[in-house]
Design a protein around this motif. Structure first.
Motif, PDB file in Angstrom:
ATOM      1  N   ARG A   1      -0.671  -8.515  13.310  1.00 26.36           N
ATOM      2  CA  ARG A   1      -0.932  -7.104  13.622  1.00 26.36           C
ATOM      3  C   ARG A   1      -0.853  -6.213  12.389  1.00 26.36           C
ATOM      4  NH1 ARG A   1       0.168  -9.360  18.308  1.00 26.36           N
ATOM      5  NH2 ARG A   1      -0.430  -8.296  20.255  1.00 26.36           N
ATOM      6  N   GLY A   2      -0.630  -6.820  11.243  1.00 24.51           N
ATOM      7  CA  GLY A   2      -0.642  -6.069   9.993  1.00 24.51           C
ATOM      8  C   GLY A   2       0.701  -5.562   9.527  1.00 24.51           C
ATOM      9  N   PHE A   3       1.775  -5.935  10.236  1.00 31.34           N
ATOM     10  CA  PHE A   3       3.119  -5.482   9.853  1.00 31.34           C
ATOM     11  C   PHE A   3       3.793  -6.524   8.959  1.00 31.34           C
ATOM     12  CE2 PHE A   3       2.214  -3.287  13.799  1.00 31.34           C
ATOM     13  CZ  PHE A   3       2.794  -2.032  13.652  1.00 31.34           C
ATOM     14  N   PRO A   4       4.261  -6.147   7.780  1.00 29.83           N
ATOM     15  CA  PRO A   4       5.110  -7.072   7.014  1.00 29.83           C
ATOM     16  C   PRO A   4       6.439  -7.228   7.749  1.00 29.83           C
ATOM     17  CG  PRO A   4       5.085  -4.906   5.990  1.00 29.83           C
ATOM     18  CD  PRO A   4       4.096  -4.844   7.112  1.00 29.83           C
ATOM     19  N   TRP A   5       7.057  -8.416   7.629  1.00 25.27           N
ATOM     20  CA  TRP A   5       8.311  -8.607   8.358  1.00 25.27           C
ATOM     21  C   TRP A   5       9.302  -9.460   7.579  1.00 25.27           C
ATOM     22  CZ3 TRP A   5      10.368 -13.153  10.721  1.00 25.27           C
ATOM     23  CH2 TRP A   5       9.545 -14.294  10.646  1.00 25.27           C
ATOM     24  N   GLY A   6      10.563  -9.249   7.916  1.00 23.63           N
ATOM     25  CA  GLY A   6      11.653 -10.027   7.337  1.00 23.63           C
ATOM     26  C   GLY A   6      12.704 -10.270   8.391  1.00 23.63           C
ATOM     27  N   MET A   7      13.780 -10.926   8.003  1.00 26.03           N
ATOM     28  CA  MET A   7      14.826 -11.253   8.967  1.00 26.03           C
ATOM     29  C   MET A   7      16.202 -11.219   8.317  1.00 26.03           C
ATOM     30  SD  MET A   7      14.368 -15.398   9.344  1.00 26.03           S
ATOM     31  CE  MET A   7      15.790 -15.560  10.421  1.00 26.03           C
TER      32      MET A   7
ATOM     33  N   ARG B   1      16.354 -18.054  18.580  1.00 26.52           N
ATOM     34  CA  ARG B   1      15.103 -18.030  19.331  1.00 26.52           C
ATOM     35  C   ARG B   1      14.213 -19.184  18.882  1.00 26.52           C
ATOM     36  NH1 ARG B   1      13.149 -12.433  21.627  1.00 26.52           N
ATOM     37  NH2 ARG B   1      11.315 -13.729  22.053  1.00 26.52           N
ATOM     38  N   SER B   2      13.834 -20.017  19.820  1.00 21.08           N
ATOM     39  CA  SER B   2      12.949 -21.144  19.484  1.00 21.08           C
ATOM     40  C   SER B   2      11.527 -20.678  19.198  1.00 21.08           C
ATOM     41  CB  SER B   2      12.938 -22.160  20.627  1.00 21.08           C
ATOM     42  OG  SER B   2      12.479 -21.557  21.825  1.00 21.08           O
ATOM     43  N   ASP B   3      11.186 -19.457  19.639  1.00 15.78           N
ATOM     44  CA  ASP B   3       9.837 -18.936  19.424  1.00 15.78           C
ATOM     45  C   ASP B   3       9.776 -17.950  18.264  1.00 15.78           C
ATOM     46  OD1 ASP B   3      11.192 -16.807  20.549  1.00 15.78           O
ATOM     47  OD2 ASP B   3       9.552 -16.223  21.885  1.00 15.78           O
ATOM     48  N   LEU B   4      10.760 -17.978  17.355  1.00 15.20           N
ATOM     49  CA  LEU B   4      10.798 -17.007  16.273  1.00 15.20           C
ATOM     50  C   LEU B   4       9.539 -17.074  15.407  1.00 15.20           C
ATOM     51  CD1 LEU B   4      12.375 -14.800  14.821  1.00 15.20           C
ATOM     52  CD2 LEU B   4      13.497 -16.577  13.462  1.00 15.20           C
ATOM     53  N   GLU B   5       9.068 -18.291  15.156  1.00 15.00           N
ATOM     54  CA  GLU B   5       7.848 -18.443  14.363  1.00 15.00           C
ATOM     55  C   GLU B   5       6.654 -17.787  15.062  1.00 15.00           C
ATOM     56  OE1 GLU B   5      10.497 -21.939  13.216  1.00 15.00           O
ATOM     57  OE2 GLU B   5      10.069 -20.710  14.976  1.00 15.00           O
ATOM     58  N   GLU B   6       6.556 -17.947  16.371  1.00 13.03           N
ATOM     59  CA  GLU B   6       5.471 -17.311  17.127  1.00 13.03           C
ATOM     60  C   GLU B   6       5.587 -15.796  17.054  1.00 13.03           C
ATOM     61  OE1 GLU B   6       5.272 -18.776  21.154  1.00 13.03           O
ATOM     62  OE2 GLU B   6       5.893 -20.770  20.516  1.00 13.03           O
ATOM     63  N   CYS B   7       6.811 -15.299  17.173  1.00 16.82           N
ATOM     64  CA  CYS B   7       7.041 -13.849  17.070  1.00 16.82           C
ATOM     65  C   CYS B   7       6.589 -13.343  15.704  1.00 16.82           C
ATOM     66  CB  CYS B   7       8.516 -13.527  17.268  1.00 16.82           C
ATOM     67  SG  CYS B   7       9.185 -13.930  18.904  1.00 16.82           S
ATOM     68  N   GLY B   8       7.025 -14.049  14.651  1.00 18.64           N
ATOM     69  CA  GLY B   8       6.683 -13.630  13.304  1.00 18.64           C
ATOM     70  C   GLY B   8       5.192 -13.640  13.056  1.00 18.64           C
TER      71      GLY B   8
ATOM     72  N   ALA C   1       5.069 -19.845   6.840  1.00 27.43           N
ATOM     73  CA  ALA C   1       3.699 -19.978   7.343  1.00 27.43           C
ATOM     74  C   ALA C   1       3.378 -18.930   8.401  1.00 27.43           C
ATOM     75  CB  ALA C   1       3.481 -21.381   7.916  1.00 27.43           C
ATOM     76  N   SER C   2       4.446 -18.334   8.981  1.00 22.82           N
ATOM     77  CA  SER C   2       4.271 -17.287   9.990  1.00 22.82           C
ATOM     78  C   SER C   2       4.319 -15.886   9.384  1.00 22.82           C
ATOM     79  CB  SER C   2       5.364 -17.420  11.063  1.00 22.82           C
ATOM     80  OG  SER C   2       5.292 -18.686  11.691  1.00 22.82           O
TER      81      SER C   2
ATOM     82  N   ALA D   1       2.794 -13.286  15.248  1.00 25.32           N
ATOM     83  CA  ALA D   1       2.160 -12.190  15.994  1.00 25.32           C
ATOM     84  C   ALA D   1       2.399 -10.851  15.304  1.00 25.32           C
ATOM     85  CB  ALA D   1       2.699 -12.163  17.424  1.00 25.32           C
ATOM     86  N   ILE D   2       3.601 -10.656  14.737  1.00 29.46           N
ATOM     87  CA  ILE D   2       3.898  -9.433  13.986  1.00 29.46           C
ATOM     88  C   ILE D   2       2.984  -9.341  12.768  1.00 29.46           C
ATOM     89  CG2 ILE D   2       5.653  -8.268  12.576  1.00 29.46           C
ATOM     90  CD1 ILE D   2       7.767  -9.545  14.482  1.00 29.46           C
ATOM     91  N   TYR D   3       2.898 -10.437  12.046  1.00 31.56           N
ATOM     92  CA  TYR D   3       2.087 -10.500  10.825  1.00 31.56           C
ATOM     93  C   TYR D   3       0.607 -10.274  11.119  1.00 31.56           C
ATOM     94  CZ  TYR D   3       0.085 -12.487   6.542  1.00 31.56           C
ATOM     95  OH  TYR D   3      -0.616 -12.684   5.383  1.00 31.56           O
TER      96      TYR D   3
END
Length: 358
Positions: free
Chosen positions: A107-113, A94-101, A130-131, A103-105
């Motif tokens: 909203r207060g959700f920690p995220w990983g991949m 996904r070329s927009d993975l950084e944008e997805c991350g 940075a995302s 937006a998740i961050y």
């Protein structure tokens, strides 16, 4: 050939864990949410349970659709307590993975991949950090010959190792390695451990391959019972050494190896603390569970309503007490193994405990 009875101390510990798990099921707090953000993949792995391809049957889910799910969750629970795991396919497609991350961050959700590392460059890792990227899991199934054979790409090993080295040098990132052990990689497992330590790996998960998806037609990926026991002995010995954190994957009740090859006793948390949103919008638990056990769809249902009011086959596993599980005295601890190990008829693919008979 018999199953060795549980020691008294282990049985006592398992009973305590069983009581705690009953409470967890009753409360079923959502703590981990997988997002299958794409079914596209840049590899062609022999053991893929999803049969992913470069061109997938479903388009990538628009990030706005998944973000609406997160908004629904945030309205009912603390987003800081729900860890989002972005998976696929290969998320880096996904070329927009950084944008997805981001937006998740936000909203207060920690995220990983979870990634195969093929497309992970130092620059992209920096953008993901940075995302808000918090954790990463990289697949590495052995040395070059074994890994490339498994992954179907002559560059996959070198790229994955470079990705791991970038991660080891990245402050603030927690990462681990997952290795799917098979008959080709098992003889060099000790040597591979030293390699991982030398490239900066601190946490290592070892898995064995389930005969489903593409792996169902590849018997060379399956370990014999004796080889499976060798893996357990290797993990136990390595944990006692203390030079690298290692554990067996989350599946399978392991009898007297419980408490020695993982940081916790076996329990399948699918549908109890773990949920997922699949590429087609389906609401499920772990992404590897068959479509038969999906509970709804985000394009038709509110995720949290489904989470609170459905998932009955996940939270009451007594329906699994059939076949070889029907008369098993260890069912009280195992509850029929992981739900991803059930076929379309609810039958168990295999029992881990029986593989450890002496």
């Amino acid at each position: 050939m018999n199953i060795v009875p549980l020691s008294f101390r282990r049985k006592l510990a398992l009973e305590i864990a069983r009581y705690a798990e009953k409470q967890k099921i009753k409360e079923h707090p959502l703590r981990q949410l997988f997002w299958e953000c794409t079914l596209r993949c840049n590899l062609n792995c022999k053991h893929c349970g999803s049969d992913c391809k470069k061109t997938a049957g479903y388009a990538d889910m628009p990030k706005e659709d998944f973000l609406r799910v997160l908004d629904s969750i945030a309205a009912k629970t603390d987003p800081h307590k729900v860890f989002v795991v972005v998976t696929g396919g290969e998320p880096l497609m996904r070329s927009d993975l950084e944008e997805c991350g981001k937006a998740i961050y936000e909203r207060g959700f920690p995220w990983g991949m979870v990634t195969n590392g093929l497309a992970m460059t130092k620059e992209r890792l920096n953008r993901l950090m940075a995302s808000g990227l918090h954790t990463a899991t990289v697949s590495l199934d052995g040395f070059e010959d074994e890994h490339n054979w498994m992954r179907g790409n002559p560059q996959s090993f070198d790229r994955a190792v470079k990705a791991i080295q970038h991660m080891a040098r990245t402050p603030g990132l927690i990462f681990d390695i997952v290795t799917c052990v098979n008959r080709q990689s098992l003889p060099r497992l000790e040597e591979f451990k030293e390699f991982l330590i030398n490239i900066g790996v601190k946490q290592w998960r070892i898995a064995t391959i389930v005969p489903m998806g593409r792996a169902s037609s590849s018997p060379e990926l399956q370990l014999s019972n004796e080889e499976f026991r060798q893996v357990m002995e290797f993990i136990r010995k390595t944990r006692r050494e203390g030079r690298i954190g290692v554990s067996y994957g989350c599946e399978g009740f392991l009898g007297n190896y419980e408490g020695e090859v993982r940081n916790h006793f076996f329990t399948c948390r699918a549908g109890i603390t773990i949920g997922s949103v699949l590429a087609d919008g389906s609401i499920s638990a772990c992404t590897s569970i068959r479509s038969d056990y999906r509970q709804g769809n985000i394009y038709e249902n509110d995720f949290m309503e489904i989470w609170q009011n459905k998932f009955h086959p996940y939270r009451d596993r007594n329906w699994m007490k059939t076949g070889e599980c029907a008369d098993c005295k260890y069912f009280r601890y195992c509850k029929g193994n992981g739900l991803h190990l059930r076929d379309e008829n609810g039958e168990l693919y295999f029992c881990h405990l029986k593989r450890l008979k002496e």
